[in-house]
Write an enzyme that holds these catalytic residues in place. Structure first.
Site, PDB file in Angstrom:
ATOM      1  N   TYR A  93     -12.395  -2.417  -3.562  1.00 25.67           N
ATOM      2  CA  TYR A  93     -12.917  -2.559  -2.199  1.00 25.67           C
ATOM      3  C   TYR A  93     -14.449  -2.483  -2.160  1.00 25.67           C
ATOM      4  O   TYR A  93     -15.012  -2.085  -1.138  1.00 25.67           O
ATOM      5  CB  TYR A  93     -12.311  -1.490  -1.296  1.00 25.67           C
ATOM      6  N   GLU A 128      -9.728 -10.824  -7.337  1.00 28.06           N
ATOM      7  CA  GLU A 128      -8.750  -9.739  -7.201  1.00 28.06           C
ATOM      8  C   GLU A 128      -7.607  -9.882  -8.216  1.00 28.06           C
ATOM      9  O   GLU A 128      -7.125  -8.888  -8.753  1.00 28.06           O
ATOM     10  CB  GLU A 128      -8.207  -9.729  -5.766  1.00 28.06           C
ATOM     11  N   HIS A 159      -2.173  -5.376   1.544  1.00 31.14           N
ATOM     12  CA  HIS A 159      -3.443  -6.086   1.334  1.00 31.14           C
ATOM     13  C   HIS A 159      -3.122  -7.521   0.942  1.00 31.14           C
ATOM     14  O   HIS A 159      -2.138  -7.770   0.244  1.00 31.14           O
ATOM     15  CB  HIS A 159      -4.248  -5.455   0.193  1.00 31.14           C
ATOM     16  N   LYS A 201       0.820  -1.212   0.000  1.00 28.22           N
ATOM     17  CA  LYS A 201       0.000   0.000   0.000  1.00 28.22           C
ATOM     18  C   LYS A 201       0.862   1.274   0.000  1.00 28.22           C
ATOM     19  O   LYS A 201       2.079   1.204   0.245  1.00 28.22           O
ATOM     20  CB  LYS A 201      -0.933  -0.036   1.216  1.00 28.22           C
ATOM     21  N   ASN A 232      -2.121   0.439   6.652  1.00 30.41           N
ATOM     22  CA  ASN A 232      -1.573  -0.780   7.262  1.00 30.41           C
ATOM     23  C   ASN A 232      -0.713  -1.630   6.329  1.00 30.41           C
ATOM     24  O   ASN A 232      -0.679  -2.846   6.427  1.00 30.41           O
ATOM     25  CB  ASN A 232      -2.696  -1.592   7.919  1.00 30.41           C
TER      26      ASN A 232
HETATM   27  P1  GDP Z   1      -7.853  -6.754   5.681  1.00 25.86           P
HETATM   28  O1  GDP Z   1      -8.422  -7.870   4.851  1.00 25.86           O
HETATM   29  O2  GDP Z   1      -7.035  -7.249   6.852  1.00 25.86           O
HETATM   30  O3  GDP Z   1      -7.079  -5.753   4.859  1.00 25.86           O
HETATM   31  O4  GDP Z   1      -9.068  -5.976   6.344  1.00 25.86           O
HETATM   32  P2  GDP Z   1     -10.557  -5.651   5.802  1.00 25.86           P
HETATM   33  O5  GDP Z   1     -10.834  -6.404   4.531  1.00 25.86           O
HETATM   34  O6  GDP Z   1     -11.485  -5.852   6.940  1.00 25.86           O
HETATM   35  O7  GDP Z   1     -10.505  -4.100   5.513  1.00 25.86           O
HETATM   36  C1  GDP Z   1      -9.884  -3.601   4.345  1.00 25.86           C
HETATM   37  C2  GDP Z   1      -9.035  -2.411   4.703  1.00 25.86           C
HETATM   38  O8  GDP Z   1      -9.882  -1.359   5.149  1.00 25.86           O
HETATM   39  C3  GDP Z   1      -8.052  -2.634   5.858  1.00 25.86           C
HETATM   40  O9  GDP Z   1      -6.842  -3.212   5.458  1.00 25.86           O
HETATM   41  C4  GDP Z   1      -7.858  -1.225   6.355  1.00 25.86           C
HETATM   42  O10 GDP Z   1      -6.908  -0.532   5.548  1.00 25.86           O
HETATM   43  C5  GDP Z   1      -9.225  -0.599   6.162  1.00 25.86           C
HETATM   44  N1  GDP Z   1     -10.005  -0.689   7.404  1.00 25.86           N
HETATM   45  C6  GDP Z   1     -10.588  -1.783   7.948  1.00 25.86           C
HETATM   46  N2  GDP Z   1     -11.231  -1.497   9.097  1.00 25.86           N
HETATM   47  C7  GDP Z   1     -11.060  -0.175   9.279  1.00 25.86           C
HETATM   48  C8  GDP Z   1     -11.495   0.738  10.278  1.00 25.86           C
HETATM   49  O11 GDP Z   1     -12.175   0.392  11.248  1.00 25.86           O
HETATM   50  N3  GDP Z   1     -11.131   2.041  10.099  1.00 25.86           N
HETATM   51  C9  GDP Z   1     -10.383   2.458   9.038  1.00 25.86           C
HETATM   52  N4  GDP Z   1     -10.047   3.757   8.936  1.00 25.86           N
HETATM   53  N5  GDP Z   1      -9.935   1.618   8.088  1.00 25.86           N
HETATM   54  C10 GDP Z   1     -10.273   0.332   8.190  1.00 25.86           C
HETATM   55 MG    MG Z   2      -9.904  -7.870   3.421  1.00 25.80          MG
END
Ligand code: GDP
Ligand code: MG
Length: 141
Positions: free
Chosen positions: A51, A128, A117, A11, A114
């Protein structure tokens, strides 16, 4: 365990930190092979489509804003159990909860920026990978 492919994105925060090589080295050391890669600066449309599953979440706008804030490195990783292996290497979504030695523990500070991905299932990996790469851009060895 079967050979799988998964989609990885380094990222914008990790690219800005000059951590591309360190992160890819972790994949390679864990036995995953890079079989496709490109650097790109995502448009809002491309990031939002990627997303789409999070479209109704309160953080969606911030997520798209972050993912379009700078270039990313998109890769296809191949190896035994690649999807789960990559998720293990990445660590928890919130870097504050990520296990020591994981990519997010070492390279990320916040849940919205973070570092990486990774696809979370065979179905999302397939979607994807084809979202970013044509078959002729994937080079199995
Ligand atoms: P991942 O699969 O571990 O990347 O997590 P998710 O699929 O749940 O979420 C996708 C991305 O959205 C995450 O990697 C974060 O960058 C972002 N994200 C997820 N939860 C939050 C949140 O509560 N707040 C914010 N600001 N970003 C979030
Ligand atoms: Mg995810």
């Amino acid at each position: 365990m079967a050979t799988e492919r998964t989609l990885s994105i380094i990222k914008p925060d990790a690219v800005a930190k000059n951590a591309i090589g360190d992160i890819i080295a972790r994949f390679e050391k864990a036995g995953l092979q890079v079989v496709a890669a490109k650097m790109t600066h995502l448009s809002e449309e491309k990031a939002g489509g990627f997303y789409a599953e999070h479209k109704e979440r309160p953080f969606f706008k911030d997520l798209v804003g972050f993912m379009t804030s700078g270039p990313v490195v998109v890769q296809v990783l191949e190896g035994e159990g690649a999807i789960a292996k990559n998720r293990d290497l990445m660590g928890a979504t919130n870097p504050k909860e990520a296990a020591p030695g994981t990519i997010r523990a070492d390279f990320a500070e916040t849940i919205d920026a973070n570092a990486v991905h990774g696809s979370d299932s065979p179905e999302s990996a397939e979607r994807e990978i084809s979202y970013f790469f044509g078959n002729d851009e994937i080079c199995p060895r």
